[in-house]
Enzyme design. Sequence first.
Site, mmCIF file in Angstrom:
data_model
loop_
_atom_site.group_PDB
_atom_site.id
_atom_site.type_symbol
_atom_site.label_atom_id
_atom_site.label_comp_id
_atom_site.label_asym_id
_atom_site.label_seq_id
_atom_site.Cartn_x
_atom_site.Cartn_y
_atom_site.Cartn_z
ATOM 1 N N ARG A 1 0.819 -1.211 0.000
ATOM 2 C CA ARG A 1 0.000 0.000 0.000
ATOM 3 C C ARG A 1 0.856 1.265 0.000
ATOM 4 N NH1 ARG A 1 -3.552 2.579 4.470
ATOM 5 N NH2 ARG A 1 -5.180 3.646 3.281
ATOM 6 N N HIS B 1 -6.466 -5.658 -2.443
ATOM 7 C CA HIS B 1 -7.252 -5.866 -1.223
ATOM 8 C C HIS B 1 -7.522 -7.352 -0.958
ATOM 9 C CE1 HIS B 1 -8.849 -1.424 -1.138
ATOM 10 N NE2 HIS B 1 -7.554 -1.516 -0.971
ATOM 11 N N HIS C 1 0.417 4.457 -2.459
ATOM 12 C CA HIS C 1 0.192 5.832 -2.014
ATOM 13 C C HIS C 1 1.333 6.754 -2.411
ATOM 14 C CE1 HIS C 1 -3.206 5.181 1.186
ATOM 15 N NE2 HIS C 1 -3.442 4.568 0.046
ATOM 16 N N ASP C 2 2.510 6.213 -2.582
ATOM 17 C CA ASP C 2 3.621 7.014 -3.093
ATOM 18 C C ASP C 2 3.372 7.366 -4.563
ATOM 19 O OD1 ASP C 2 6.116 8.287 -3.209
ATOM 20 O OD2 ASP C 2 7.092 6.457 -3.945
HETATM 21 C C1 HEM Z 1 -9.225 1.706 -5.811
HETATM 22 C C2 HEM Z 1 -9.124 2.590 -4.851
HETATM 23 C C3 HEM Z 1 -8.661 2.250 -3.470
HETATM 24 C C4 HEM Z 1 -9.225 2.682 -2.327
HETATM 25 C C5 HEM Z 1 -10.422 3.610 -2.206
HETATM 26 C C6 HEM Z 1 -8.492 2.101 -1.239
HETATM 27 C C7 HEM Z 1 -8.765 2.315 0.100
HETATM 28 C C8 HEM Z 1 -8.207 1.610 1.137
HETATM 29 C C9 HEM Z 1 -8.577 1.736 2.511
HETATM 30 C C10 HEM Z 1 -9.624 2.705 3.058
HETATM 31 C C11 HEM Z 1 -7.854 0.850 3.226
HETATM 32 C C12 HEM Z 1 -7.887 0.635 4.737
HETATM 33 C C13 HEM Z 1 -6.955 1.596 5.421
HETATM 34 C C14 HEM Z 1 -7.161 1.673 6.899
HETATM 35 O O1 HEM Z 1 -8.260 1.382 7.369
HETATM 36 O O2 HEM Z 1 -6.206 2.026 7.626
HETATM 37 C C15 HEM Z 1 -6.998 0.165 2.306
HETATM 38 C C16 HEM Z 1 -6.101 -0.825 2.649
HETATM 39 C C17 HEM Z 1 -5.214 -1.402 1.754
HETATM 40 N N1 HEM Z 1 -5.044 -1.040 0.438
HETATM 41 FE FE1 HEM Z 1 -6.299 0.095 -0.652
HETATM 42 N N2 HEM Z 1 -7.492 1.324 -1.736
HETATM 43 C C18 HEM Z 1 -7.544 1.383 -3.101
HETATM 44 C C19 HEM Z 1 -6.670 0.784 -3.980
HETATM 45 C C20 HEM Z 1 -5.544 0.092 -3.602
HETATM 46 C C21 HEM Z 1 -4.461 -0.265 -4.473
HETATM 47 C C22 HEM Z 1 -4.376 0.127 -5.941
HETATM 48 C C23 HEM Z 1 -3.555 -0.940 -3.726
HETATM 49 C C24 HEM Z 1 -2.216 -1.505 -4.121
HETATM 50 C C25 HEM Z 1 -1.864 -1.801 -5.347
HETATM 51 C C26 HEM Z 1 -4.085 -1.036 -2.388
HETATM 52 C C27 HEM Z 1 -3.518 -1.724 -1.352
HETATM 53 C C28 HEM Z 1 -4.045 -1.812 -0.084
HETATM 54 C C29 HEM Z 1 -3.583 -2.742 0.917
HETATM 55 C C30 HEM Z 1 -2.549 -3.838 0.710
HETATM 56 C C31 HEM Z 1 -4.307 -2.478 2.087
HETATM 57 C C32 HEM Z 1 -4.135 -3.137 3.461
HETATM 58 C C33 HEM Z 1 -3.029 -2.415 4.195
HETATM 59 C C34 HEM Z 1 -2.713 -2.938 5.586
HETATM 60 O O3 HEM Z 1 -3.291 -3.928 6.051
HETATM 61 O O4 HEM Z 1 -1.849 -2.304 6.209
HETATM 62 N N3 HEM Z 1 -5.274 -0.372 -2.347
HETATM 63 N N4 HEM Z 1 -7.220 0.656 1.044
#
Ligand code: HEM
Length: 320
Positions: free
Chosen positions: A62, A195, A66-67
């Site tokens: 992630r 996800h 975000h970077d």
């Molecule tokens: C499509 C739009 C996306 C949205 C709206 C989104 C939003 C989010 C949100 C709200 C979380 C939870 C954060 C928290 O509660 O602290 C999350 C977690 C995560 N996101 Fe996304 N995300 C998106 C796309 C992506 C993409 C493109 C990637 C990587 C290629 C990604 C990788 C991750 C990962 C691996 C987690 C879990 C992180 C952890 O457990 O520390 N996400 N995301």
Amino acid sequence: MASSYSFLFLHMLVMFSLASIAFSDLSDDFYDDICPQALPTIRRVVEDTVRQERRMGASLLRLHFHDCFVNVSCDASILLDQTATIDSEKTARPNNNSARGFEVIDIIKSEVDRVCGRPVVSCADILAVAARDSVVALHGPTWEVELGRRDSTTASRTTANNDIPTPLMDLPALIDNFKKQGLDEEDLVALSGAHTLGFAQCSTFRNRIYNEINNIDSTFASQRQANCPRSGGDSNLASLDPTSALFDSKYFSNLVSKKGLLHSDQALFSGGETDELVKTYSTNLRTFSKDFAKSMIKMGNIKLLTGNQGQIRVDCRKVN
Ligand code: HEM
Ligand SMILES: *[C@@H]1O[C@H](CO)[C@@H](O)[C@H](O)[C@H]1NC(C)=O
Ligand SMILES: *[C@@H]1O[C@H](CO)[C@@H](O)[C@H](O)[C@H]1NC(C)=O
């Protein structure tokens, strides 16, 4: 005669150097001569870290995302701490109390600089390679990371707030958000498949599990409500798919059965143009894995600082 030869020579020299600028931007063997131990060192630290805490693999993936989504893409701007002149992205809404893994990046950087004998590997490349190695450590696909990114000397909290997608977005907003980064609908669906790993906090999905009753499996909603009350418990965690430490296609089969955790997850399967691809991925891990790898390369390569732009930071948290 002599002057026309030297003109020709000069002409060729210019042509060659132009060609080398055009082709030397990024390459997968960028560190092979400068520091052949760089990549194995990153992999070793990522493997050790993920063995101790599997979620960290998700968090590192992630961090790279975000970077890459802020301003000039993957330039390690997310790693810069707040100073009088740096507007840190760490406290931007999508990152504050949420982005994690900064200490792991510090460890990787110091290990890599130690084996290389000097700081020759950029923090932006470390993020890109650590993301790939994290996916591999959690049984996902591998890909060649093109290297040679340079680190930014600026950061922008405002741009991070504006450019990183939010979990409340509908499909058109998500498509538009990715399009601004040069990514299409297929990239959106494939990359959202990240996800398949990791967790989200109650505050990011509360509205969905209490109010989106028409578009959520009711058993799933009540299960999630058990650990995410209507008020309080904002940082309580739920896994983004049932197998948070395994790269698989359950994220997509979950969407098909209305068990997406975030509103933005379920938006990919809610009657719009991405439904078909979600269905394909839900039963075809191989296709998902191949497309995910392709889109990760694409996300990692847009609008980079290269050549002598930016710098290679000594400390990922600070401009040199
Ligand atoms: C499509 C739009 C996306 C949205 C709206 C989104 C939003 C989010 C949100 C709200 C979380 C939870 C954060 C928290 O509660 O602290 C999350 C977690 C995560 N996101 Fe996304 N995300 C998106 C796309 C992506 C993409 C493109 C990637 C990587 C290629 C990604 C990788 C991750 C990962 C691996 C987690 C879990 C992180 C952890 O457990 O520390 N996400 N995301
Ligand atoms: C970030 O979170 C902390 C709480 O940990 C809070 O005090 C601070 O105001 C937040 N920063 C921003 C910019 O929202
Ligand atoms: C975007 O990146 C460019 C090039 O590094 C920089 O000059 C500019 O200040 C950045 N803008 C923001 C909002 O960070």
